[in-house]
Design an enzyme around this catalytic site. Structure first.
Site, PDB file in Angstrom:
ATOM      1  N   GLY A 162       8.531   4.899  13.913  1.00  0.00           N
ATOM      2  CA  GLY A 162       7.342   5.719  13.705  1.00  0.00           C
ATOM      3  C   GLY A 162       6.261   5.036  12.904  1.00  0.00           C
ATOM      4  O   GLY A 162       5.074   5.094  13.249  1.00  0.00           O
ATOM      5  N   ARG A 163       6.640   4.366  11.828  1.00  0.00           N
ATOM      6  CA  ARG A 163       5.638   3.734  10.968  1.00  0.00           C
ATOM      7  C   ARG A 163       5.096   2.435  11.557  1.00  0.00           C
ATOM      8  O   ARG A 163       4.216   1.806  10.982  1.00  0.00           O
ATOM      9  CB  ARG A 163       6.201   3.512   9.572  1.00  0.00           C
ATOM     10  CG  ARG A 163       7.501   2.724   9.501  1.00  0.00           C
ATOM     11  CD  ARG A 163       8.102   2.860   8.091  1.00  0.00           C
ATOM     12  NE  ARG A 163       9.415   2.259   7.965  1.00  0.00           N
ATOM     13  CZ  ARG A 163      10.553   2.860   8.317  1.00  0.00           C
ATOM     14  NH1 ARG A 163      10.531   4.065   8.864  1.00  0.00           N
ATOM     15  NH2 ARG A 163      11.724   2.267   8.122  1.00  0.00           N
ATOM     16  N   GLU A 221       8.845   4.092   2.863  1.00  0.00           N
ATOM     17  CA  GLU A 221       9.847   4.573   3.808  1.00  0.00           C
ATOM     18  C   GLU A 221      10.740   3.422   4.251  1.00  0.00           C
ATOM     19  O   GLU A 221      11.919   3.614   4.532  1.00  0.00           O
ATOM     20  CB  GLU A 221       9.182   5.230   5.018  1.00  0.00           C
ATOM     21  CG  GLU A 221      10.164   5.976   5.923  1.00  0.00           C
ATOM     22  CD  GLU A 221       9.482   6.821   6.969  1.00  0.00           C
ATOM     23  OE1 GLU A 221       9.282   8.032   6.724  1.00  0.00           O
ATOM     24  OE2 GLU A 221       9.138   6.269   8.037  1.00  0.00           O
ATOM     25  N   HIS A 228     -13.463   3.646 -11.764  1.00  0.00           N
ATOM     26  CA  HIS A 228     -13.905   4.650 -12.719  1.00  0.00           C
ATOM     27  C   HIS A 228     -12.846   5.729 -12.923  1.00  0.00           C
ATOM     28  O   HIS A 228     -13.139   6.781 -13.490  1.00  0.00           O
ATOM     29  CB  HIS A 228     -15.224   5.272 -12.247  1.00  0.00           C
ATOM     30  CG  HIS A 228     -16.363   4.303 -12.259  1.00  0.00           C
ATOM     31  ND1 HIS A 228     -17.269   4.231 -13.288  1.00  0.00           N
ATOM     32  CD2 HIS A 228     -16.733   3.344 -11.375  1.00  0.00           C
ATOM     33  CE1 HIS A 228     -18.149   3.281 -13.033  1.00  0.00           C
ATOM     34  NE2 HIS A 228     -17.846   2.734 -11.874  1.00  0.00           N
ATOM     35  N   LYS A 241      14.481  18.262   5.786  1.00  0.00           N
ATOM     36  CA  LYS A 241      14.227  18.919   7.071  1.00  0.00           C
ATOM     37  C   LYS A 241      15.370  19.871   7.428  1.00  0.00           C
ATOM     38  O   LYS A 241      15.156  20.993   7.895  1.00  0.00           O
ATOM     39  CB  LYS A 241      14.074  17.881   8.183  1.00  0.00           C
ATOM     40  CG  LYS A 241      12.826  17.015   8.100  1.00  0.00           C
ATOM     41  CD  LYS A 241      12.805  16.058   9.289  1.00  0.00           C
ATOM     42  CE  LYS A 241      11.593  15.166   9.278  1.00  0.00           C
ATOM     43  NZ  LYS A 241      11.577  14.239  10.431  1.00  0.00           N
TER      44      LYS A 241
END
Length: 552
Positions: free
Chosen positions: A276-277, A362, A393, A515
Site C-alpha cells: 500500500g505505501r 509503517e 516559526h 481494526k
C-alpha cells in the site's frame, strides 16, 4: 529467516560502537570544516536523473561523519547483507516472508522494460497493460471524450481510499500541481469521519464527477463505507445504469466491483507484490495520471526508475540512499536520536512529510527480527515535518535550543514554478534554507552574544550550542522526474535501515489489531444497552459516547 544476525552482534557494529566512543559527541562540525577544506566535496553526492536531465545534490557534509565513520558504516551494510537483500528485492524474491510475497514496486516503474519476474513469470507485460489502460482512460477524461450521464465532460475527480491509497496520490498531485489540468478539481477522501465525504460532495456535481474507489480487495471497511455514501449521493440524481460512467475501481476483486455497479472494463488492477505505501506507482496513481497527464506520469515513473538503477548499481560508498539509511541507523542506535525531521522548503511539497511518515514508520516500526527475536537496539525513527519557512516559526526552537538530537533533512529546488517579483520570494526562501542548516551547525557562543551587547543574565538564553546535524537536498526544480527520484530515494533509504536492523520492512501487522477490535465495538455502538465487556476505561468511554450521541 535464517542466516541473519542481530545487528549489534555484527563485528562491524562493534567496530562502530568503539568508533563512536572515540568520536561521539566530541566531533564538532564547524571544526571539521576548518580542518578539511574539501569536506563539502568529499561528503556531497550528485544524482544525475536521466528522466528529466536534472541533477539533485545531496549534501551529507553537515553530519557526524568522518572518513573512518563512512568506511565503518559501509562495512556494516556489507556484513548485514544489504547487497544480497537488495538483489533479492530486484529479482522478485519473497523478501516479505511473513506474507510470503515479493516486494516489487520497482517493477511498476520499469520504464526500460528490463526483464522482471515473480515466481518465474514475467510481470512486465501485466504492468505495461495497466499503464496502457491508464494512458487511454486518462486521455479520454482529459480530452472530454469521456462523458457523464448527461453528456457533460468530467471536471472533478474524487479519490476514495485510505493509507497508501490516499497519502501517495494526494501528496503527488499536490507536489505536481503546476502540471495539473487547469479547471480540474481533485478531492481525496480517506477519513471515515463523515465530514470528509460531506465536504467533497458539497464541492462536486454528480453530472461531472468521477469517483475512483481504491481498494485492492474492495472490502476495506472505511473505503467501502465512503464509496457507498458517494453512491447514494450520486443515485439521488442519476440511475443505477449511470454508475458505470462515474465510478471506477482500483481493485482486483471483480465480483465485488461489478456488484457495486462498476463496469469490469473500468477496473484497474495491481498485484499482491504491491504494498500500500508503495502503490502510488501503480493503478492507485490513476488520479495523478488523470490530473497531470500520462506523459508527466510516465516521467514520474522514469525518475523513480533512475533512482532504482542508482541504488542497485552504485558502489555503497557512492550510493545516495544507502548513505542516507546508514546515517539514520548511526544516529538512532549510536547517538540515541529518536526522531527525524524532513522539512521541505517548497509549498507544493507540503504533504511530503505526511507521506514519508507512513513509508518510514509503517515499514520500520518493528521490534522483531527476521528470526523472530526481539531486537536489542532501537529501530524506526519517529518521522515528522512541515514545510518551511512556517516551521521555523514553530518547532524549530526545539531543534536549535532543545535537549534532543534531531537529525534533519532540508529539501529545496533552486528554480521555483512561481518566480514572482523577480525571484525575490525564492531568494528569501533559499536564504532561509542555507541559514537554518548553517545555524544548526555553528550555533552561537556566549562570547558572540556578549559582543552583541546582551545583558549578562540573558547570555545563557541567547546562546545556541549548535553542532546539530542536517542533510541538505538541493534539486534543480520539482519536476515529475525529480519528485519520482526523491520518493524512491526515501524508499531505498528505508530499505537500507530495515536491512541493517534485520527486520521485515514490508508487512504491517501492527495496524490490524485496532481494526479487529473496532468491528466488535461498532456492533455495541449500534445495539442497545451499556457496554460491560471491556476494561473499565473502554466500557466507560463507549457508554459515555452512546449517551452523548443520543442527544444529537
Amino acid at each position: 529467516m535464517p542466516g541473519f544476525s542481530q545487528a549489534n552482534e555484527l563485528a562491524a557494529w562493534k567496530a562502530l560502537s568503539d568508533h563512536h566512543q572515540q568520536l561521539g559527541r566530541a566531533i564538532v562540525l564547524k571544526e571539521e570544516f576548518k580542518k578539511d577544506p574539501q569536506r563539502f566535496e568529499k561528503f556531497t553526492r550528485t544524482f544525475k536523473n536521466d528522466a528529466d536531465g536534472s541533477e539533485t545534490l545531496f549534501d551529507f557534509s553537515k553530519n557526524f561523519i568522518t572518513d573512518d565513520t563512512l568506511k565503518l558504516l559501509i562495512d556494516l551494510a556489507k556484513e548485514a547483507k544489504l547487497e544480497e537483500l537488495r538483489e533479492d528485492m530486484f529479482k522478485g524474491e519473497h523478501i516479505n516472508f511473513t506474507e510470503n510475497r515479493a516486494v516489487y514496486h520497482v517493477a511498476l516503474r520499469n520504464v526500460k522494460n528490463e526483464p522482471m519476474q515473480v515466481n518465474g513469470k514475467s510481470v512486465v507485460e501485466e504492468v505495461n497493460s495497466v499503464l496502457e489502460h491508464m494512458k487511454e482512460f486518462s486521455g479520454q477524461i482529459r480530452s472530454g471524450e469521456w462523458k457523464g450521464y448527461t453528456g457533460k465532460p468530467i471536471d472533478t475527480i474524487i479519490n476514495v481510499g485510505i493509507g497508501g491509497s490516499d497519502l501517495g496520490p494526494v501528496m503527488v498531485s499536490e507536489a505536481l500541481k503546476p502540471y495539473g489540468k487547469k479547471g480540474m478539481k481533485l478531492h481525496f477522501v480517506s477519513n471515515i469521519d463523515g465530514t470528509a465525504m460531506t465536504e467533497a460532495l458539497a464541492d462536486s456535481d454528480p453530472e461531472t464527477s468521477l469517483f475512483l474507489i481504491a481498494s485492492k480487495t474492495f472490502t476495506t471497511a472505511e473505503t467501502t463505507t465512503n464509496a457507498n455514501t458517494a453512491k447514494q449521493w450520486f443515485l439521488k440524481s442519476a440511475s443505477e445504469g449511470d454508475i458505470a460512467k462515474h465510478f471506477v475501481a482500483l481493485s482486483t476483486n471483480e465480483g465485488e466491483v461489478t456488484k457495486f455497479g462498476i463496469d469490469a472494463k473500468n477496473m484497474f488492477g495491481f498485484s499482491d507484490w504491491v504494498g500500500g505505501r508503495y502503490s502510488v506507482w501503480s493503478a492507485i496513481g490513476l488520479s495523478v495520471c488523470i490530473y497531470i497527464g500520462y506523459e508527466n506520469f510516465h516521467e514520474f515513473l522514469a525518475g523513480a526508475n533512475a533512482m532504482d538503477r542508482h541504488f542497485r548499481t552504485a558502489p555503497l560508498e557512492e550510493n545516495i540512499p544507502v548513505i542516507g539509511g546508514l546515517l539514520s541507523v548511526w544516529y538512532s542506535d549510536f547517538f540515541g536520536a529518536q526522531t527525524h525531521l524532513v522539512s521541505p522548503f517548497d509549498q507544493y511539497l507540503h504533504r511530503f512529510p505526511a507521506y514519508l511518515q507512513q513509508l518510514s514508520m509503517e515499514s520500520n516500526g518493528k521490534a522483531i527480527t527476521r528470526s523472530g527475536d526481539y531486537v536489542k537496539y532501537t529501530t524506526g525513527a519517529i518521522l515528522f515535518g512541515e514545510p518551511c519557512t512556517n516551521a521555523q516559526h514553530s518547532f524549530f526552537q526545539l531543534l536549535h535550543q532543545g535537549t534532543k538530537l534531531i537529525p534533519s533533512d532540508f529539501i529545496m529546488a533552486a528554480r521555483s514554478h512561481n518566480p514572482i517579483q523577480n525571484n525575490l520570494h525564492q531568494h528569501m526562501l533559499a536564504s532561509n534554507f542555507f541559514a537554518q542548516a548553517e545555524a544548526l551547525m555553528i550555533g552561537k557562543t556566549p562570547e558572540t552574544v556578549k559582543a552583541e551587547g546582551a545583558a549578562d543574565e540573558l547570555v545563557p538564553h541567547k546562546t545556541f550550542l549548535g553542532n546539530r546535524p542536517t542533510t541538505s537536498i538541493l534539486a534543480d526544480k520539482i519536476t515529475p522526474g525529480t519528485l519520482g527520484a526523491l520518493i524512491a530515494y526515501y524508499e531505498h533509504l528505508t530499505f537500507t535501515e530495515g536491512a541493517i536492523w534485520n527486520i521485515n520492512s514490508f508487512d504491517q501487522w501492527g495496524v490490524e489489531l485496532g481494526k479487529q477490535l473496532a468491528k466488535g465495538i461498532q456492533q455495541e455502538l449500534d445495539g442497545p444497552g451499556e457496554s460491560t465487556s471491556h476494561d473499565a476505561s473502554t466500557s466507560g468511554l463507549i457508554n459515555a459516547f452512546k449517551q452523548k450521541a443520543s442527544k444529537a
